[in-house]
Design a protein around this motif. Structure first.
Motif, PDB file in Angstrom:
ATOM      1  N   ARG A   1       0.838  -1.204   0.000  1.00 27.71           N
ATOM      2  CA  ARG A   1       0.000   0.000   0.000  1.00 27.71           C
ATOM      3  C   ARG A   1       0.867   1.245   0.000  1.00 27.71           C
ATOM      4  N   LEU A   2       0.686   2.086  -1.006  1.00 26.46           N
ATOM      5  CA  LEU A   2       1.440   3.333  -1.121  1.00 26.46           C
ATOM      6  C   LEU A   2       0.591   4.480  -0.604  1.00 26.46           C
TER       7      LEU A   2
ATOM      8  N   GLY B   1       9.121  13.010  -5.122  1.00 27.37           N
ATOM      9  CA  GLY B   1       7.901  12.636  -5.824  1.00 27.37           C
ATOM     10  C   GLY B   1       7.565  11.158  -5.778  1.00 27.37           C
ATOM     11  N   SER B   2       8.459  10.333  -5.266  1.00 27.34           N
ATOM     12  CA  SER B   2       8.183   8.899  -5.188  1.00 27.34           C
ATOM     13  C   SER B   2       7.190   8.609  -4.060  1.00 27.34           C
ATOM     14  N   ARG B   3       6.394   7.557  -4.271  1.00 28.07           N
ATOM     15  CA  ARG B   3       5.390   7.184  -3.277  1.00 28.07           C
ATOM     16  C   ARG B   3       6.034   6.363  -2.151  1.00 28.07           C
ATOM     17  N   ILE B   4       5.384   6.373  -0.985  1.00 27.91           N
ATOM     18  CA  ILE B   4       5.907   5.697   0.201  1.00 27.91           C
ATOM     19  C   ILE B   4       4.981   4.549   0.585  1.00 27.91           C
TER      20      ILE B   4
ATOM     21  N   GLU C   1       6.698   2.019   5.879  1.00 31.73           N
ATOM     22  CA  GLU C   1       7.705   2.989   6.305  1.00 31.73           C
ATOM     23  C   GLU C   1       7.155   3.967   7.342  1.00 31.73           C
ATOM     24  N   HIS C   2       5.841   3.999   7.538  1.00 32.41           N
ATOM     25  CA  HIS C   2       5.240   4.935   8.491  1.00 32.41           C
ATOM     26  C   HIS C   2       5.480   4.437   9.920  1.00 32.41           C
ATOM     27  N   PRO C   3       5.963   5.267  10.800  1.00 33.62           N
ATOM     28  CA  PRO C   3       6.278   4.817  12.159  1.00 33.62           C
ATOM     29  C   PRO C   3       5.105   4.171  12.893  1.00 33.62           C
TER      30      PRO C   3
END
Length: 590
Positions: free
Chosen positions: A320-321, A328-331, A335-337
Motif C-alpha cells: 500500500r502506497l 515525488g516517489s510514493r511511500i 515505512e510509516h512509524p
C-alpha cells in the motif's frame, strides 16, 4: 496456493533453543525422534496448510456449513481436505502407539497444530476436538472402550466431540440435566446440548460424542455427573459402523460472528445408546482431561489466527502506497512509524505467544514421557501455564487481529481483504472452553492460592535467573532488562499481596483475577523472549544460524520489553488496588 506461509523457522528456534527438543526426546527414550525429523514434519505440514487448507478458509467463511433434515453438510472442499490429512497420518502424531498412533512428543504436535489453525481455524477445530476425545478415553476409558473407539479416532476414520453445556447451564455444569438410564451393559442418554463444535458432518462414517449426563441415583451438583461415549451410528459386534443411526441428532446450527466453516450444533439425544467412561459420577473429572487439552489448543488458536492476521497486514503494508517523498516517489505504509508500531506489536507478541504455547506443551511431555521425581514439578508448571496460554493468548488474539484490521485502514473494514474475518474468528477464543474470567479464577485459585503460591514462586525464581544470565551475556540493552526486573519484582509483590489478603477479603481474588493473569501473561512472554535473546546472542557469537533471523529475534524481544511488558505494571497496580471500587455499587445502580 494461498497468501499463508507458516513461519517454521521461529517454531524450530523455540523447539531447538528453548524447549531443547533433542534432549527431551533422548530423555524420553524416543529413538530416531530429533530436531532433524521435527523440521521435516513442520515443513511438510506447512505445505499442506498453505496449499490445501488455507485456500478453503474464505469458502468456509462465506459459504459455511448448512443443515437439513437433522444432517449437517460441511463446507465444499472440507471433506477432501480432511481425507488428505487422514491419508498423511497427520491426525495420529501424538496418539499412543498401542492404538495406532505415532507417539511423537506433544510439543511437536503443537507446532503442527499451529499450522492447521493458521491456515483454516474453522476446519482445524474438527481434529482438535478429536484429539481431546482421544486424551479423555486414553486416560479414563476401559480397555474395551479404548479398543473399540481409539484406533479409528486416532486414524481419523472417526471424529470426536465434547458435549458439555446445556441451555440452562452455561459454564455452570452443576446445572446439567441430561439423563442416563441403565440398559444392560449400556445406557440410554437423553437431553439437549448446545454449542457443540463439529457436532455433525459427513466427512467420516461415524462421530464419537463424549456426553455429560446424570445417572438416576446421581447426587446433586457436579459430583453427580458421569461421562458417556455416544456414537452417531451404532456399532456391530466387531466394532464397525452399521447403517443404524443412533438417536443423537443435530437440531440446528448457530448463526455466529465468525468461524462459519465450523458447524456449531444444538444436539438432541433421544434415548441414544451410550457407554459409561470410567466410574459413575466422575464425569467432570474425566472431562477436564479433555478440556485442559482443549484449553491449550484454544490458546494455540489465538497464536495461530494472530499469525495469519499479521502476515496479511505485513503484506498489505508493503504494497500500500500512501504519502510522497520530496523527490515525488510514493511511500509504502510499512515505512510509516505508526504502522511499524502496530506490526511490531503483532510480531513481538506472536513470538512471545509461540514460545509460551510450545513451552507449555513441552512441560506436559516432560511430565508424561520422562520418568522420575521431576514429573510432578513439570506437571505443576504445565498446569500453571495452561490458563495463561488460554486466557492471555486469546485476549491478545482479539487485540492483534484488530490491529491487523487497523493496518489496512478502511480496507480492513471491508470483507474483500480478509482482515475482518480473522478479527471475527478470533472473538470466540476468549469465550469457549472457559471464558477469560474462568481461566483467571483457575490461575489465581487452583494454580496459585491452593498451593500457597509455591509453583508461581518457582516460576519467578526461574525468571530472575534468566534476567541475570541476560545481563551477563549482554543479550539486550539495560533499559529493556530493567523493565523485566521491575515486572518480576511486581510479580512477587502481587503474589504476596494476594496470599496475605484473599482470606480476609472475599471479593479480592475474583475481582483481581483477570488482571493478575494478564500481568503474568505479559511477564511470562517477556521472560521467554529474553531466554530466546540469550540463545540468539550465543548463536551469533558462534557464527551459527542465519544472522538476519537471529538479529530480528533480538529486536522483537527488545520491542516487547519496551512496548508491551509495561502493561504488566498496570495490571499489577490494579491488583494491588483491591476490590473495593469494583464491588461498591449496588446491583440496581448499574
Amino acid at each position: 496456493m494461498s497468501d499463508y506461509q507458516h513461519p517454521y523457522r521461529d517454531s524450530e528456534f523455540v523447539l531447538s533453543q528453548l524447549v531443547g527438543f533433542d534432549a527431551l526426546c533422548e530423555a524420553a527414550g524416543l529413538e530416531g525422534i530429533n530436531m532433524e525429523l521435527a523440521t521435516t514434519v513442520i515443513e511438510e505440514a506447512g505445505k499442506l496448510g498453505s496449499g490445501v487448507l488455507a485456500p478453503l478458509n474464505k469458502d468456509g467463511d462465506h459459504k459455511g456449513a448448512t443443515i437439513s433434515d437433522q444432517a449437517v453438510q460441511q463446507t465444499p472442499g472440507f471433506s477432501e481436505a480432511y481425507q488428505q490429512m487422514v491419508e498423511g497420518g497427520w491426525l495420529s502424531l501424538n496418539a499412543p502407539e498401542d492404538f495406532g498412533g505415532q507417539g511423537l512428543p506433544k510439543v511437536l504436535g503443537t507446532a503442527v497444530n499451529e499450522i492447521w489453525h493458521s491456515a483454516n481455524m474453522a476446519f482445524a477445530l474438527c481434529p482438535l476436538l478429536s484429539q481431546g476425545a482421544i486424551e479423555a478415553l486414553s486416560h479414563h476409558g476401559s480397555e474395551e472402550l479404548k479398543n473399540l473407539f481409539l484406533p479409528k479416532l486416532i486414524s481419523g476414520e472417526w471424529t470426536g466431540t465434547m458435549n458439555l453445556t446445556e441451555p440452562d447451564a452455561g459454564s455452570d455444569l452443576a446445572a446439567v440435566k441430561s439423563k442416563a438410564i441403565p440398559e444392560g451393559d449400556a445406557y440410554r442418554i437423553s437431553g439437549t446440548k448446545i454449542f457443540i463444535t463439529w457436532g455433525d458432518h459427513q466427512m467420516t462414517d461415524n462421530i464419537v460424542h463424549l456426553v455429560l449426563a446424570r445417572l438416576p441415583d446421581a447426587p446433586a451438583g457436579v459430583k453427580g455427573i458421569s461421562l458417556f461415549v455416544v456414537p452417531k451410528f451404532l456399532l456391530d459386534a466387531e466394532g464397525n459402523t452399521t447403517a443404524e443411526r443412533n438417536t443423537a441428532f443435530a437440531l440446528s446450527l448457530e448463526h455466529k460472528l465468525g468461524i462459519h466453516g465450523s458447524p456449531t450444533c444444538v444436539m438432541e439425544f433421544e434415548g441414544a445408546l451410550g457407554y459409561l467412561v470410567g466410574e459413575p459420577h466422575n464425569g467432570l473429572k474425566y472431562m477436564f482431561t479433555m478440556m485442559n487439552d482443549a484449553r491449550q489448543g484454544v490458546g494455540l488458536q489465538g497464536l495461530a489466527i494472530s499469525e495469519r492476521a499479521y502476515q496479511l497486514a505485513r503484506q498489505y503494508a508493503r504494497d500500500r502506497l500512501q504519502g510522497t517523498r520530496r523527490d515525488g516517489s510514493r511511500i509504502a505504509i510499512i515505512e510509516h512509524p505508526d504502522v511499524r508500531r502496530m506490526l511490531m506489536s503483532m510480531r513481538s507478541t506472536i513470538e512471545a505467544m509461540r514460545a509460551l504455547c510450545l513451552m507449555a506443551a513441552a512441560e506436559l511431555d516432560h511430565a508424561r514421557l520422562v520418568a522420575g521425581d521431576e514429573a510432578a514439578l513439570h506437571m505443576a508448571r504445565a498446569e500453571l501455564y495452561t490458563p495463561i496460554v488460554k486466557g492471555w493468548c486469546t485476549e491478545m488474539s482479539v487485540e492483534l487481529t484488530s490491529l491487523g484490521v487497523q493496518v489496512h485502514g478502511g480496507m480492513g473494514f471491508v470483507e474483500e481483504t480478509g482482515a475482518a474475518q480473522y478479527f471475527r474468528d478470533a472473538r470466540i477464543l476468549p469465550i469457549y472452553e472457559g471464558t477469560t474470567g474462568i481461566q483467571a479464577l483457575d490461575f489465581i485459585g487452583r494454580k496459585m492460592l491452593s498451593n500457597k503460591g509455591e509453583t508461581l514462586a518457582a516460576l519467578l525464581a526461574d525468571m530472575q535467573e534468566t534476567l541475570e544470565q541476560a545481563r551477563e551475556a549482554d543479550a539486550l540493552p539495560d533499559v529493556a532488562l530493567a523493565n523485566l526486573e521491575t515486572a518480576i519484582q511486581l510479580g512477587a509483590t502481587t503474589r504476596i499481596f494476594l496470599l496475605e489478603n484473599t482470606a480476609s477479603e472475599a471479593d479480592l481474588a475474583p475481582t483481581t483475577a483477570v488482571n493478575f493473569m494478564m500481568q503474568f501473561g505479559y511477564l511470562t512472554g517477556a521472560w521467554l523472549l529474553v531466554a530466546g535473546a540469550i540463545k540468539a546472542r550465543e548463536l551469533l557469537a558462534a557464527g551459527n544460524g542465519d544472522p538476519e533471523f537471529l538479529n530480528a529475534k533480538l529486536i522483537t524481544a527488545r520491542f516487547f520489553l519496551e512496548h508491551m511488558l509495561p502493561r504488566s505494571l498496570s495490571h499489577a497496580s490494579t491488583v494491588l488496588s483491591g476490590s473495593a471500587s469494583c464491588m461498591e455499587l449496588a446491583a440496581d445502580q448499574f
